[in-house]
Design an enzyme around this catalytic site. Sequence first.
Site, PDB file in Angstrom:
ATOM      1  N   ASP A  13      77.174  58.111 -20.770  1.00  0.00           N
ATOM      2  CA  ASP A  13      78.201  57.746 -20.181  1.00  0.00           C
ATOM      3  C   ASP A  13      79.495  58.527 -20.704  1.00  0.00           C
ATOM      4  OD1 ASP A  13      79.004  56.468 -22.317  1.00  0.00           O
ATOM      5  OD2 ASP A  13      77.957  54.679 -21.614  1.00  0.00           O
ATOM      6  N   LYS A  64      78.258  57.733 -14.737  1.00  0.00           N
ATOM      7  CA  LYS A  64      77.901  56.636 -14.003  1.00  0.00           C
ATOM      8  C   LYS A  64      78.839  55.674 -13.966  1.00  0.00           C
ATOM      9  CE  LYS A  64      76.947  53.754 -18.063  1.00  0.00           C
ATOM     10  NZ  LYS A  64      77.993  52.930 -17.673  1.00  0.00           N
TER      11      LYS A  64
END
Length: 330
Positions: free
Chosen positions: A187, A211
Site C-alpha cells: 500500500d 489499494k
Amino acid sequence: MIHPATLTVPSSLPVFPENHRLKLFSGSANLELSEEVARYLGVALGPMVRKSFADGELYVQIQESIRGCDVYLIQPTCQPVNDHLMELLIMIDACRRASARQITAVIPYYGYARADRKTAGRESITAKLAANLITQAGASRILAMDLHSAQIQGYFDIPVDHVYGSPSLLRYLKQKNLPDLVVVSPDVGGVARARAFAKKLNEAPLAIIDKRRQAHNVAEVMNVVGDVAGKTAVLVDDMIDTAGTISEAARLLRKHGATKVYACATHAVFSPPATERLSSGVFEEVIVTNTIPVPQEKRFPQLTVLSVADILGETIWRIHDDSSVSIMFR
C-alpha cells in the site's frame, strides 16, 4: 520445499561482561523469544510467578531482589492483546514497587498501534492510550520493534528505542540470491519501509500496490505502479494480520507477470483466515520473525520463521551499557 526455520540464535554468541544490575524478566506472551534473548546476553531469566485467579484477574510476583537494578521486561502485546497488555502493566508496577532503578518495557510487538490517529469522529487513539498506560504504570523507557507507524514513538513521554526486524529478513533473502528482484509495497503507506528495504537489497527496483480499504480487515487491490513482469516480487510489510491485503496484492502481481512472489513481514499476527490465504499457493514463501509466537496450528509448508533475539539482545545490552543503539546487523 522450505520448512519453517527453527527459532535459534547464532551458535557463537558474544561474551558480555558480568553485570549484576541487569535483570531480565519475561511475561507469558512469548517465553521462547525471551529465553533466546537471555541466552544471547548470557543471563538467566529472573524468577517470577504469573497466574490468574478464577475470575480472570492476573497476579505477578517478582521472586528475587531487584532493588537498584536495571530491569528489562520482555512482553509483546499480541493475542490475547488485553491480557498481555494488562500483564505487562502489572509487571511494571511490581518492579516499580520493588525499587528497581530503571524499568525498560521490551515490546517486540506493540498492540493497539493501528489506531494511531483519528479518521472519524468520536473514536479513540488507542496507540496513545496504550502508551499512557505503560508510562503511568512506571516504565522508564521503551524498546519496541517495527512500530506500525513511526510517530507512535512521540506518544510516549519517556525515551523510546525503536529497532527493526528487517536485518533478519534481509540476511535471509541475501542468502537465497533471488534473481531479478523487485521490492513491492502492499500500500502507499508502506512505501518508505519498502524503499529502505529495496536499498539494502542492492538497490532493487520498487513497485507499489494501489489499494483502497472499504472496511477494517477488508482490502480492495486496484493497480500496480511499477514494472513487475518477469521478476521475483518481494512484498514487504510490518505485519500480516488476516492476510487479505498481502494475498490480494500477490494475486495482482501474478496477473501482471511476476514469476514468483515472496512475502516478508516482521509481525506474524495471523488472525483467521490468514493461514488459509497464505498457504493457498500464491506465495513461494512467507517469511516472518518470532516477535509473536507462531503456534503449530498456524504453520504451513511455505512459512519460514526467523529469530530477532540477536537484535533485541544486542540493543538491550547497548541500552544498559549506555552506548549507541544505532547498530546494523549484517
